[in-house]
Each structure stands twice: as structure tokens, then as C-alpha cells.
Design a protein around this motif. Structure first.
Motif, PDB file in Angstrom:
ATOM      1  N   ALA A  40       0.821  -1.222   0.000  1.00  0.00           N
ATOM      2  CA  ALA A  40       0.000   0.000   0.000  1.00  0.00           C
ATOM      3  C   ALA A  40       0.850   1.264   0.000  1.00  0.00           C
ATOM      4  O   ALA A  40       0.311   2.374   0.089  1.00  0.00           O
ATOM      5  CB  ALA A  40      -0.930   0.000   1.205  1.00  0.00           C
ATOM      6  N   GLY A  41       2.161   1.117  -0.119  1.00  0.00           N
ATOM      7  CA  GLY A  41       3.057   2.256  -0.008  1.00  0.00           C
ATOM      8  C   GLY A  41       2.863   3.315  -1.070  1.00  0.00           C
ATOM      9  O   GLY A  41       3.146   4.497  -0.835  1.00  0.00           O
ATOM     10  N   TYR A  42       2.373   2.919  -2.243  1.00  0.00           N
ATOM     11  CA  TYR A  42       2.174   3.912  -3.294  1.00  0.00           C
ATOM     12  C   TYR A  42       1.113   4.944  -2.880  1.00  0.00           C
ATOM     13  O   TYR A  42       1.137   6.088  -3.355  1.00  0.00           O
ATOM     14  CB  TYR A  42       1.760   3.236  -4.603  1.00  0.00           C
ATOM     15  CG  TYR A  42       0.309   2.814  -4.648  1.00  0.00           C
ATOM     16  CD1 TYR A  42      -0.673   3.697  -5.097  1.00  0.00           C
ATOM     17  CD2 TYR A  42      -0.082   1.549  -4.229  1.00  0.00           C
ATOM     18  CE1 TYR A  42      -2.002   3.324  -5.119  1.00  0.00           C
ATOM     19  CE2 TYR A  42      -1.403   1.168  -4.250  1.00  0.00           C
ATOM     20  CZ  TYR A  42      -2.369   2.054  -4.697  1.00  0.00           C
ATOM     21  OH  TYR A  42      -3.681   1.688  -4.707  1.00  0.00           O
ATOM     22  N   ILE A  43       0.197   4.532  -1.996  1.00  0.00           N
ATOM     23  CA  ILE A  43      -0.835   5.471  -1.532  1.00  0.00           C
ATOM     24  C   ILE A  43      -0.185   6.604  -0.750  1.00  0.00           C
ATOM     25  O   ILE A  43      -0.427   7.788  -0.998  1.00  0.00           O
ATOM     26  CB  ILE A  43      -1.877   4.740  -0.663  1.00  0.00           C
ATOM     27  CG1 ILE A  43      -2.613   3.679  -1.489  1.00  0.00           C
ATOM     28  CG2 ILE A  43      -2.865   5.735  -0.061  1.00  0.00           C
ATOM     29  CD1 ILE A  43      -3.552   2.805  -0.665  1.00  0.00           C
ATOM     30  N   GLY A  44       0.668   6.234   0.206  1.00  0.00           N
ATOM     31  CA  GLY A  44       1.383   7.242   0.971  1.00  0.00           C
ATOM     32  C   GLY A  44       2.283   8.090   0.101  1.00  0.00           C
ATOM     33  O   GLY A  44       2.451   9.296   0.339  1.00  0.00           O
ATOM     34  N   GLU A  45       2.860   7.475  -0.923  1.00  0.00           N
ATOM     35  CA  GLU A  45       3.722   8.209  -1.848  1.00  0.00           C
ATOM     36  C   GLU A  45       2.926   9.291  -2.568  1.00  0.00           C
ATOM     37  O   GLU A  45       3.379  10.440  -2.675  1.00  0.00           O
ATOM     38  CB  GLU A  45       4.321   7.235  -2.869  1.00  0.00           C
ATOM     39  CG  GLU A  45       5.245   7.880  -3.881  1.00  0.00           C
ATOM     40  CD  GLU A  45       5.730   6.892  -4.925  1.00  0.00           C
ATOM     41  OE1 GLU A  45       4.885   6.342  -5.673  1.00  0.00           O
ATOM     42  OE2 GLU A  45       6.937   6.646  -4.993  1.00  0.00           O
ATOM     43  N   ASP A  49       3.618  13.228  -2.059  1.00  0.00           N
ATOM     44  CA  ASP A  49       4.045  14.018  -3.213  1.00  0.00           C
ATOM     45  C   ASP A  49       3.097  15.178  -3.485  1.00  0.00           C
ATOM     46  O   ASP A  49       3.534  16.286  -3.815  1.00  0.00           O
ATOM     47  CB  ASP A  49       4.153  13.125  -4.447  1.00  0.00           C
ATOM     48  CG  ASP A  49       5.337  12.166  -4.381  1.00  0.00           C
ATOM     49  OD1 ASP A  49       6.155  12.298  -3.445  1.00  0.00           O
ATOM     50  OD2 ASP A  49       5.441  11.282  -5.264  1.00  0.00           O
ATOM     51  N   ALA A  50       1.801  14.950  -3.338  1.00  0.00           N
ATOM     52  CA  ALA A  50       0.844  16.029  -3.579  1.00  0.00           C
ATOM     53  C   ALA A  50       0.930  17.098  -2.493  1.00  0.00           C
ATOM     54  O   ALA A  50       0.841  18.298  -2.773  1.00  0.00           O
ATOM     55  CB  ALA A  50      -0.573  15.467  -3.651  1.00  0.00           C
ATOM     56  N   LYS A 282      -7.743  21.814 -12.685  1.00  0.00           N
ATOM     57  CA  LYS A 282      -6.956  21.797 -13.924  1.00  0.00           C
ATOM     58  C   LYS A 282      -5.490  22.092 -13.625  1.00  0.00           C
ATOM     59  O   LYS A 282      -4.582  21.436 -14.165  1.00  0.00           O
ATOM     60  CB  LYS A 282      -7.522  22.813 -14.918  1.00  0.00           C
ATOM     61  CG  LYS A 282      -8.878  22.417 -15.478  1.00  0.00           C
ATOM     62  CD  LYS A 282      -9.418  23.480 -16.419  1.00  0.00           C
ATOM     63  CE  LYS A 282     -10.775  23.069 -17.000  1.00  0.00           C
ATOM     64  NZ  LYS A 282     -11.337  24.115 -17.903  1.00  0.00           N
ATOM     65  N   HIS A 283      -5.257  23.077 -12.766  1.00  0.00           N
ATOM     66  CA  HIS A 283      -3.882  23.400 -12.379  1.00  0.00           C
ATOM     67  C   HIS A 283      -3.222  22.226 -11.669  1.00  0.00           C
ATOM     68  O   HIS A 283      -2.086  21.854 -11.975  1.00  0.00           O
ATOM     69  CB  HIS A 283      -3.857  24.624 -11.460  1.00  0.00           C
ATOM     70  CG  HIS A 283      -2.568  24.771 -10.716  1.00  0.00           C
ATOM     71  ND1 HIS A 283      -1.404  25.240 -11.299  1.00  0.00           N
ATOM     72  CD2 HIS A 283      -2.236  24.456  -9.422  1.00  0.00           C
ATOM     73  CE1 HIS A 283      -0.426  25.221 -10.412  1.00  0.00           C
ATOM     74  NE2 HIS A 283      -0.904  24.745  -9.271  1.00  0.00           N
ATOM     75  N   PHE A 284      -3.933  21.633 -10.716  1.00  0.00           N
ATOM     76  CA  PHE A 284      -3.373  20.538  -9.929  1.00  0.00           C
ATOM     77  C   PHE A 284      -3.004  19.343 -10.802  1.00  0.00           C
ATOM     78  O   PHE A 284      -1.898  18.797 -10.693  1.00  0.00           O
ATOM     79  CB  PHE A 284      -4.370  20.113  -8.852  1.00  0.00           C
ATOM     80  CG  PHE A 284      -4.068  18.773  -8.253  1.00  0.00           C
ATOM     81  CD1 PHE A 284      -2.924  18.568  -7.491  1.00  0.00           C
ATOM     82  CD2 PHE A 284      -4.920  17.689  -8.475  1.00  0.00           C
ATOM     83  CE1 PHE A 284      -2.634  17.317  -6.955  1.00  0.00           C
ATOM     84  CE2 PHE A 284      -4.642  16.447  -7.941  1.00  0.00           C
ATOM     85  CZ  PHE A 284      -3.500  16.258  -7.182  1.00  0.00           C
ATOM     86  N   VAL A 285      -3.904  18.916 -11.665  1.00  0.00           N
ATOM     87  CA  VAL A 285      -3.644  17.743 -12.508  1.00  0.00           C
ATOM     88  C   VAL A 285      -2.420  17.983 -13.388  1.00  0.00           C
ATOM     89  O   VAL A 285      -1.538  17.124 -13.506  1.00  0.00           O
ATOM     90  CB  VAL A 285      -4.885  17.398 -13.360  1.00  0.00           C
ATOM     91  CG1 VAL A 285      -4.546  16.307 -14.382  1.00  0.00           C
ATOM     92  CG2 VAL A 285      -6.032  16.931 -12.474  1.00  0.00           C
ATOM     93  N   GLN A 290       3.218  16.934 -14.332  1.00  0.00           N
ATOM     94  CA  GLN A 290       4.503  17.482 -14.776  1.00  0.00           C
ATOM     95  C   GLN A 290       5.602  17.227 -13.746  1.00  0.00           C
ATOM     96  O   GLN A 290       6.735  16.897 -14.095  1.00  0.00           O
ATOM     97  CB  GLN A 290       4.371  18.977 -15.036  1.00  0.00           C
ATOM     98  CG  GLN A 290       5.636  19.628 -15.590  1.00  0.00           C
ATOM     99  CD  GLN A 290       5.420  21.091 -15.965  1.00  0.00           C
ATOM    100  OE1 GLN A 290       4.282  21.559 -16.045  1.00  0.00           O
ATOM    101  NE2 GLN A 290       6.503  21.813 -16.193  1.00  0.00           N
ATOM    102  N   ALA A 291       5.264  17.339 -12.467  1.00  0.00           N
ATOM    103  CA  ALA A 291       6.268  17.186 -11.406  1.00  0.00           C
ATOM    104  C   ALA A 291       6.682  15.734 -11.207  1.00  0.00           C
ATOM    105  O   ALA A 291       7.852  15.448 -10.928  1.00  0.00           O
ATOM    106  CB  ALA A 291       5.727  17.758 -10.091  1.00  0.00           C
ATOM    107  N   TYR A 292       5.731  14.797 -11.361  1.00  0.00           N
ATOM    108  CA  TYR A 292       6.008  13.409 -10.980  1.00  0.00           C
ATOM    109  C   TYR A 292       5.864  12.406 -12.128  1.00  0.00           C
ATOM    110  O   TYR A 292       6.049  11.201 -11.925  1.00  0.00           O
ATOM    111  CB  TYR A 292       5.105  13.001  -9.814  1.00  0.00           C
ATOM    112  CG  TYR A 292       5.265  13.917  -8.624  1.00  0.00           C
ATOM    113  CD1 TYR A 292       6.458  13.956  -7.906  1.00  0.00           C
ATOM    114  CD2 TYR A 292       4.229  14.765  -8.224  1.00  0.00           C
ATOM    115  CE1 TYR A 292       6.615  14.794  -6.813  1.00  0.00           C
ATOM    116  CE2 TYR A 292       4.379  15.606  -7.123  1.00  0.00           C
ATOM    117  CZ  TYR A 292       5.569  15.616  -6.433  1.00  0.00           C
ATOM    118  OH  TYR A 292       5.713  16.458  -5.358  1.00  0.00           O
TER     119      TYR A 292
END
Length: 391
Positions: A40-45, A49-50, A282-285, A290-292
Motif C-alpha cells: 500500500a506504499g504507493y498510496i502514501g507516496e 508528493d501532492a 486543472k492546475h493541480f492535474v 509534470q512534477a512526478y
């Protein structure tokens, strides 16, 4: 009488001193305890990150206040999380977030709240903190656990499912999910099946489902367990006979990518989708992708909102949570921030009042699976536990 030049020089010195003090303001520590390992670590990731994306966009600040986000992995073990929280509290940390699983939150929240600190949940939403155990210093920016399930019950009704098997892990969020689904579903519950939180093999449960022959399955299995269940469901051949109805947390973007085509046809209840038409979303997505170099999940969306909400409260308190707790709390309650969900407000138990959507996983124009937002299934939805909250 003081000469105007002297007064002007004194004012300039004071202004310079104020600016220097602001520049040297000690960062506010934020304890971010999350599940960063295990399947489940990808959830915390995604959540980390967000949250950090919002911090980076603020130049290392939230609400103009410097922050130091202290990230720790709880490894999905409540005892680990409590030990980390105890250490942080003893070190003076008074603001916490990050926990993904309700059983872990049950170990962290009392430590934080008993020390007079604030806990702002970006995911876990156990029923007790929405009801009788509600606390002025506890906020949920995500949901109350029942909400992703009672809205799935509404979806099952609309999809015409007359007989349903429910499946969930035997821990608080799983039990809350079953309770929520049963509260709104109008058909017959063929059977309730409870699994282990870290279960990998669902052959016995799927054999039982086959024998029961329901119209649909409602299941809540986030992370690795949900990936395994989805693959085994498809391999069993049941996917062509039985509708699968889940919260988005049982088939998020990362899970969908990991299951190949096995998630096709799933119906999902969700508080968010990437195509919600508002400027912040829209900005967030775009910024997250772009960042990750990957698409954000609902977990990420909630974490980004949590960071930006915290920013408004830090600004109101001038970063002084211990000295100005009322200002910090009142700003959280106002929820005056641009949410990726569009409209957002808190109910009287400091849990969200928000819209929920029915999504369907289908093949897009490019041949890849996509989430199609079919409709709003619940407007301004809140949880039933608010009536038990006495604040």
C-alpha cells in the motif's frame, strides 16, 4: 518634538526589523506520518508528493509561513505510528497529517489531541471521530469512511443490482464501509465476507461468490489487496457475469495501471475525478503530472487540498499554532481555500460536505482504460455520525 527625519528613520528601522524577523521565522513543523512501504506504499507516496507539491509551489511555505514537513513511514503498523507520534509530540510538533489507514489513525490521533495538537486528516475517516469522539482539534479534509460506501449503495440501486455480496477487510474502515453500503442499499445482501487487511489470495472468497451468484459485488480493498482481488476476479470469469461496484479507493489510477484490463467495467463512487471542470483542479492535474510524470489519484487530490487548507490556517495564526490555536482552528473551519473539488465546506463535525460522483471504467479513444464521469450521485453529501457530535 521628534524631528520628522528621525521619525522616518525609526519607522524604516522597525519595518526592516519586522521584515528580517519574518525572513528568519522558524518553520512550523508538520508531522506527516504515512504508509510509504508495504504493497500500500504507493498510496502514501501519492499523498506525500501532492502535499509537498503545494509546499514547493509556496516556495517552502504554506500560507506564506515556512514549514518543515517531517515525513515518516508507519509501515502500516499502528504501534510504529504511535511511537513516531509520541516522539514528535515530545519534540514539540503540534500539527499532524498523513495517515492513510483508520487503524493507524486510531493509534496516532489520541497522542496528538491529548497534547493539545491538531490532526488534519487527508484520508482516513473513522466513524468515531465524526460522531461521539469528535474533537475541536480534529478535521477530516477527505471524507468519513461511510461516505464512499453509502454512495456506492446509491450507485448499486441506480444500476439495478437486486442482490449483492459485500467484501471488506476486517478493520475499522472495512467495517465502516460495509455499514455505509448497507445503510443506503435497498436490495438483498447475499452475504458479508470479511478478509484480512494484507490478504493476497481471494480464491476461497471468489468461490463463495460464484456459488451465491449475486447481481453485483460491493468491495473495499485499497492498495495491493485490491489489485490482487481484481486480477483474480477477472481470471475467475466472474467479471462477465457480476457487476463490480467499489469506491475509487479500490480501483484508483495506480491500481488500474497495475491490473491491466482487469478493472474494465468497474463502477466507482468518488469525491473527485481528474476531469472536474474548475481552475484549481486543472492546475493541480497538470502540475502533479509534470512534477512526478504520473497521473494523480484521489488520494493525491485530497492531500493537495489538505496542504492548501492548512496554509490558510497557518496564515491566520501567523504560524503560531500553540499561541493562537483559536485563530488556527477558526480558519480551518472556514475552509476558505480553492479546492480541486470545486465547492468544499465542513459540516458541524468538521468533516466534509461535498458532491460524490458515479464513475465507470471503460476504453477510451486511444484504447486505454479511462474513468468516465457518469453523473453526480449525491450532492452536498455528509455523514450520519454528525448528529452524535457535540462540540
Amino acid at each position: 518634538m521628534t524631528h520628522p527625519t528621525i521619525r522616518g528613520a525609526a519607522a524604516a528601522l522597525l519595518a526592516t526589523a519586522a521584515l528580517a524577523a519574518q525572513a528568519q521565522q522558524k518553520p512550523v513543523d508538520i508531522g506527516f506520518i504515512g504508509t510509504l512501504s508495504t504493497p500500500a506504499g504507493y498510496i502514501g507516496e501519492d499523498e506525500r508528493d501532492a502535499f509537498m507539491l503545494a509546499v514547493k509551489e509556496g516556495g517552502g511555505k504554506l500560507g506564506g509561513v515556512p514549514v518543515n514537513v517531517r515525513v515518516e513511514d508507519d509501515a502500516l503498523k499502528p504501534a510504529n505510528a504511535k511511537q513516531i507520534a509520541d516522539k514528535m509530540v515530545q519534540g514539540g510538533v503540534r500539527l499532524f497529517t498523513g495517515v492513510n489507514f483508520s487503524n493507524v489513525l486510531a493509534a496516532v490521533a489520541p497522542t496528538v489531541l491529548n497534547a493539545g495538537g491538531f490532526y488534519v486528516s487527508l484520508n482516513a475517516g473513522p466513524s468515531n471521530y465524526a460522531g461521539k469522539a469528535c474533537n475541536p482539534n480534529y478535521f477530516s479534509v477527505s471524507f468519513q469512511n461511510d461516505s464512499y460506501a453509502d454512495t456506492a449503495g446509491m450507485a448499486a440501486n441506480e444500476l439495478g443490482a437486486k442482490r449483492v455480496v459485500v467484501m471488506a477487510p476486517n478493520y475499522q474502515a472495512g467495517r465502516d464501509a460495509v455499514a455505509g453500503f448497507k445503510r443506503t442499499y435497498k436490495g438483498e445482501i447475499a452475504e458479508e465476507i470479511y478478509t484480512k487487511l494484507d490478504q493476497a489470495d481471494f480464491s476461497v472468497e471468489l468461490a463463495r461468490v460464484r456459488s451465491l451468484a449475486p447481481d453485483a459485488i460491493f468491495q473495499f480493498h485499497p492498495g495491493g489487496a485490491g489489485i490482487n482481488l481484481t486480477k483474480q476476479f477477472a481470471n475467475s470469469g466472474l467479471d462477465g457475469k457480476i457487476k463490480m461496484i467499489t469506491p475509487i479507493y479500490s480501483m484508483d489510477e495506480r491500481m488500474l495501471a497495475a491490473t491491466g484490463t482487469a478493472g474494465k467495467g468497474f463502477y466507482l463512487s468518488s469525491l473527485w475525478s481528474a476531469d472536474l471542470d474548475n481552475p484549481q483542479n486543472k492546475h493541480f492535474v497538470q502540475a502533479f503530472t509534470q512534477a512526478y510524470n504520473r497521473a494523480p489519484t484521489a488520494y493525491a487530490a485530497q492531500a493537495y487540498d489538505t496542504a492548501n487548507l492548512i496554509g490558510t490556517a497557518l496564515k491566520a495564526a501567523g504560524g503560531d499554532i500553540a499561541g493562537k490555536p483559536d485563530a488556527f482552528r477558526d480558519a480551518l473551519r472556514r475552509a476558505d481555500f480553492p479546492s480541486v473539488r470545486g465547492k468544499f465546506k465542513f459540516g458541524p463535525n468538521q468533516h466534509p460536505v461535498q458532491d460524490w460522483y458515479l464513475l465507470h471504467i471503460e476504453t477510451g479513444p486511444d484504447g486505454k482504460l479511462v474513468y468516465k464521469n457518469l453523473k453526480v450521485i449525491a450532492r452536498d453529501h455528509t455523514d450520519v455520525h454528525a448528529a452524535d457530535c457535540k462540540m
